[in-house]
Write an enzyme that holds these catalytic residues in place. Structure first.
Site, PDB file in Angstrom:
ATOM      1  N   GLY A 149     -13.093   5.037   1.535  1.00 12.00           N
ATOM      2  CA  GLY A 149     -12.492   3.778   1.110  1.00 12.00           C
ATOM      3  C   GLY A 149     -11.052   3.605   1.557  1.00 12.00           C
TER       4      GLY A 149
ATOM      5  N   ASN B 261      -7.816   8.366  -0.928  1.00 15.84           N
ATOM      6  CA  ASN B 261      -9.012   7.960  -0.195  1.00 15.84           C
ATOM      7  C   ASN B 261      -8.825   8.347   1.262  1.00 15.84           C
ATOM      8  OD1 ASN B 261     -10.047   6.704  -2.530  1.00 15.84           O
ATOM      9  ND2 ASN B 261      -8.916   4.831  -2.092  1.00 15.84           N
TER      10      ASN B 261
ATOM     11  N   HIS C 213      -1.536   8.140   1.632  1.00 14.54           N
ATOM     12  CA  HIS C 213      -0.974   7.635   0.376  1.00 14.54           C
ATOM     13  C   HIS C 213      -1.801   8.135  -0.791  1.00 14.54           C
ATOM     14  CE1 HIS C 213      -3.864   4.654   1.925  1.00 14.54           C
ATOM     15  NE2 HIS C 213      -4.173   4.414   0.664  1.00 14.54           N
TER      16      HIS C 213
ATOM     17  N   HIS D   3      -2.732   7.149  -4.752  1.00 11.05           N
ATOM     18  CA  HIS D   3      -2.693   6.145  -5.815  1.00 11.05           C
ATOM     19  C   HIS D   3      -2.385   6.861  -7.125  1.00 11.05           C
ATOM     20  CE1 HIS D   3      -5.088   3.064  -3.414  1.00 11.05           C
ATOM     21  NE2 HIS D   3      -5.398   4.182  -2.766  1.00 11.05           N
TER      22      HIS D   3
HETATM   23  P1  5GP Z   1      -6.680   2.631   0.332  1.00 15.35           P
HETATM   24  O1  5GP Z   1      -7.815   1.670   0.153  1.00 15.35           O
HETATM   25  O2  5GP Z   1      -6.322   2.805   1.789  1.00 15.35           O
HETATM   26  O3  5GP Z   1      -6.850   3.928  -0.391  1.00 15.35           O
HETATM   27  O4  5GP Z   1      -5.430   1.968  -0.388  1.00 15.35           O
HETATM   28  C1  5GP Z   1      -4.625   1.033   0.218  1.00 15.35           C
HETATM   29  C2  5GP Z   1      -3.948   0.282  -0.900  1.00 15.35           C
HETATM   30  O5  5GP Z   1      -2.827  -0.372  -0.357  1.00 15.35           O
HETATM   31  C3  5GP Z   1      -4.826  -0.771  -1.546  1.00 15.35           C
HETATM   32  O6  5GP Z   1      -4.947  -0.487  -2.938  1.00 15.35           O
HETATM   33  C4  5GP Z   1      -4.069  -2.083  -1.286  1.00 15.35           C
HETATM   34  O7  5GP Z   1      -4.127  -2.959  -2.382  1.00 15.35           O
HETATM   35  C5  5GP Z   1      -2.673  -1.600  -1.002  1.00 15.35           C
HETATM   36  N1  5GP Z   1      -1.915  -2.425  -0.066  1.00 15.35           N
HETATM   37  C6  5GP Z   1      -2.327  -2.883   1.149  1.00 15.35           C
HETATM   38  N2  5GP Z   1      -1.345  -3.575   1.747  1.00 15.35           N
HETATM   39  C7  5GP Z   1      -0.275  -3.521   0.901  1.00 15.35           C
HETATM   40  C8  5GP Z   1       1.056  -4.067   0.968  1.00 15.35           C
HETATM   41  O8  5GP Z   1       1.454  -4.716   1.934  1.00 15.35           O
HETATM   42  N3  5GP Z   1       1.868  -3.833  -0.075  1.00 15.35           N
HETATM   43  C9  5GP Z   1       1.470  -3.115  -1.166  1.00 15.35           C
HETATM   44  N4  5GP Z   1       2.362  -2.950  -2.151  1.00 15.35           N
HETATM   45  N5  5GP Z   1       0.229  -2.599  -1.266  1.00 15.35           N
HETATM   46  C10 5GP Z   1      -0.637  -2.798  -0.243  1.00 15.35           C
END
Ligand code: 5GP
Ligand code: ZN
Length: 112
Positions: A93, A87, A100, A102
């Protein structure tokens, strides 16, 4: 990056169980999984988003994909299949400002 949560995880400053780690990347379970397998794969160096990638630093993305199959195998989804998602930015999102990917699987995923 002082206040970057994923930099802190990569450095071990926030405890996290890595499912995979090498000198360049690490992978750990998402805190809020959307599927039975939901792992985040990150570069250890801070890159804010896919918008920050260029010819000088994008080798890390190739390395992440080179390791993705290994990580999928560790998580037991190498045969059942999985999805890799990035994302980028607000409408994409992205909620954490450290590049990162997923890796999601363990159930049949809907598309789109
Ligand atoms: P994004 O929405 O930026 O693509 O994904 C960020 C992801 O990081 C989300 O799925 C969220 O659940 C995960 N996330 C946020 N903070 C932490 C954390 O402190 N530890 C872990 N393991 N995951 C996190
Ligand atoms: Zn960072």
């Amino acid at each position: 990056m002082e206040n970057c949560i994923f930099c802190k995880i990569a450095k071990g400053e926030i405890p996290s169980n890595f499912v995979y780690e090498d000198d360049k990347i690490c992978a750990f379970k998402d805190i809020n999984p959307v599927a039975p397998v939901h792992v985040l794969i990150i570069p250890k160096t801070h890159i804010a988003s896919a918008m920050e990638l260029n010819d000088d630093n994008s080798g890390i993305v190739a390395h992440i994909f080179a390791c993705a199959g290994k990580i999928a195998k560790i998580m037991g989804v190498d045969e059942s299949g999985f999805r890799i998602v990035n994302n980028c930015g607000k409408d994409g999102g992205q909620t954490v400002g450290h590049l990162h990917f997923h890796l999601i699987g363990g159930k049949e995923l809907l598309w789109p």
